[in-house]
Design a protein around this motif. Structure first.
Motif, PDB file in Angstrom:
ATOM      1  N   TYR A  36       9.064   6.367   1.202  1.00 60.68           N
ATOM      2  CA  TYR A  36       8.329   6.611   2.441  1.00 60.68           C
ATOM      3  C   TYR A  36       9.271   6.654   3.642  1.00 60.68           C
ATOM      4  O   TYR A  36       9.300   7.622   4.387  1.00 60.68           O
ATOM      5  CB  TYR A  36       7.264   5.518   2.645  1.00 60.68           C
ATOM      6  N   ALA A  69       0.838  -1.209   0.000  1.00 61.21           N
ATOM      7  CA  ALA A  69       0.000   0.000   0.000  1.00 61.21           C
ATOM      8  C   ALA A  69       0.870   1.255   0.000  1.00 61.21           C
ATOM      9  O   ALA A  69       0.567   2.235  -0.692  1.00 61.21           O
ATOM     10  CB  ALA A  69      -0.941  -0.012   1.209  1.00 61.21           C
ATOM     11  N   ILE A  70       1.965   1.220   0.754  1.00 60.30           N
ATOM     12  CA  ILE A  70       2.897   2.359   0.786  1.00 60.30           C
ATOM     13  C   ILE A  70       3.537   2.549  -0.585  1.00 60.30           C
ATOM     14  O   ILE A  70       3.693   3.677  -1.052  1.00 60.30           O
ATOM     15  CB  ILE A  70       3.952   2.164   1.894  1.00 60.30           C
ATOM     16  N   GLN A  71       3.914   1.449  -1.220  1.00 59.30           N
ATOM     17  CA  GLN A  71       4.504   1.543  -2.567  1.00 59.30           C
ATOM     18  C   GLN A  71       3.518   2.206  -3.528  1.00 59.30           C
ATOM     19  O   GLN A  71       3.911   3.011  -4.369  1.00 59.30           O
ATOM     20  CB  GLN A  71       4.904   0.163  -3.084  1.00 59.30           C
ATOM     21  N   GLU A  72       2.261   1.867  -3.396  1.00 54.92           N
ATOM     22  CA  GLU A  72       1.220   2.459  -4.243  1.00 54.92           C
ATOM     23  C   GLU A  72       1.114   3.968  -3.973  1.00 54.92           C
ATOM     24  O   GLU A  72       1.004   4.768  -4.897  1.00 54.92           O
ATOM     25  CB  GLU A  72      -0.119   1.768  -3.949  1.00 54.92           C
ATOM     26  N   GLU A  73       1.174   4.330  -2.714  1.00 56.09           N
ATOM     27  CA  GLU A  73       1.006   5.733  -2.315  1.00 56.09           C
ATOM     28  C   GLU A  73       2.247   6.584  -2.570  1.00 56.09           C
ATOM     29  O   GLU A  73       2.146   7.719  -3.027  1.00 56.09           O
ATOM     30  CB  GLU A  73       0.630   5.788  -0.829  1.00 56.09           C
ATOM     31  N   TYR A  74       3.435   6.050  -2.261  1.00 59.64           N
ATOM     32  CA  TYR A  74       4.681   6.823  -2.315  1.00 59.64           C
ATOM     33  C   TYR A  74       5.589   6.467  -3.492  1.00 59.64           C
ATOM     34  O   TYR A  74       6.602   7.124  -3.690  1.00 59.64           O
ATOM     35  CB  TYR A  74       5.473   6.640  -1.015  1.00 59.64           C
ATOM     36  N   ARG A 111      -0.408   3.343  10.840  1.00 60.11           N
ATOM     37  CA  ARG A 111      -0.714   2.720   9.537  1.00 60.11           C
ATOM     38  C   ARG A 111      -1.078   1.248   9.697  1.00 60.11           C
ATOM     39  O   ARG A 111      -1.496   0.618   8.735  1.00 60.11           O
ATOM     40  CB  ARG A 111       0.489   2.822   8.603  1.00 60.11           C
TER      41      ARG A 111
END
Length: 182
Positions: A114, A103-108, A151
């Motif tokens: 991140y 999810a972090i990879q998708e967002e950042y 998170r």
């Protein structure tokens, strides 16, 4: 001369000399170190280093996508693997945290972007003279831990975060007497 903590075994020396405190930006390597630091909680680092290759095999070389998709059968397989730390909550945390990293990879764009963003992508070089000066936590590791817990990350206390920061070279805690200090 190297940092005193690394003189217990050849494996510790190799890790110290070639990995610890070196900047790491590859998401898969970051995930590996995060899992290993989580697994280390309450155990010695030498225990984890001695089982590292077993961890790599058991966790599909820490491929985040694969670990994030582990099911109950894979969890049971990991729990029965005598070559790794068989702590059910830590294993579940590794799987759960892999999902959060996706999810972090998708967002950042990357876990690297991140996590390293907490230091504006800069290394903090500390001027420690002795091992007793090296902290187990800092205000920054407290902050990162809080934000990652928010998170949903598991097994991500401030001490684990600081050890992770050291491992990936975000903080350079080689003693000033260490030949590997930049």
């Amino acid at each position: 001369m190297r940092c005193e903590w690394a003189n217990g075994s050849v494996l510790e020396q190799e890790y110290h000399d070639h990995e610890w405190g070196k900047e790491t930006h590859d998401d898969q390597q970051l995930f590996e170190m995060l899992v290993l630091e989580n697994m280390q909680s309450g155990l010695s680092w030498s225990t984890i280093l001695n089982k590292r290759e077993n961890f790599r095999q058991a966790f599909d070389n820490f491929e985040i996508q694969k670990v994030a998709q582990y099911n109950e059968d894979k969890f049971v397989e990991l729990m029965n693997n005598a070559g790794i730390v068989r702590h059910s909550l830590k294993i579940k945390a590794a799987i759960h945290n892999a999902q959060l990293i996706l999810a972090i990879q998708e967002e950042y764009g990357s876990f690297d972007a991140y996590f390293w963003g907490f230091t504006q992508h800069k290394v903090k070089n500390n001027p420690w003279k002795t091992i007793v000066e090296v902290p187990a936590t800092t205000e920054l590791s407290d902050e990162i831990s809080r934000k990652m817990k928010k998170r949903g990350f598991k097994f991500i206390g401030s001490t684990t975060v600081y050890a992770f920061m050291q491992a990936i070279g975000m903080v350079n805690d080689h003693l000033i007497t260490c030949e590997f200090k930049k």
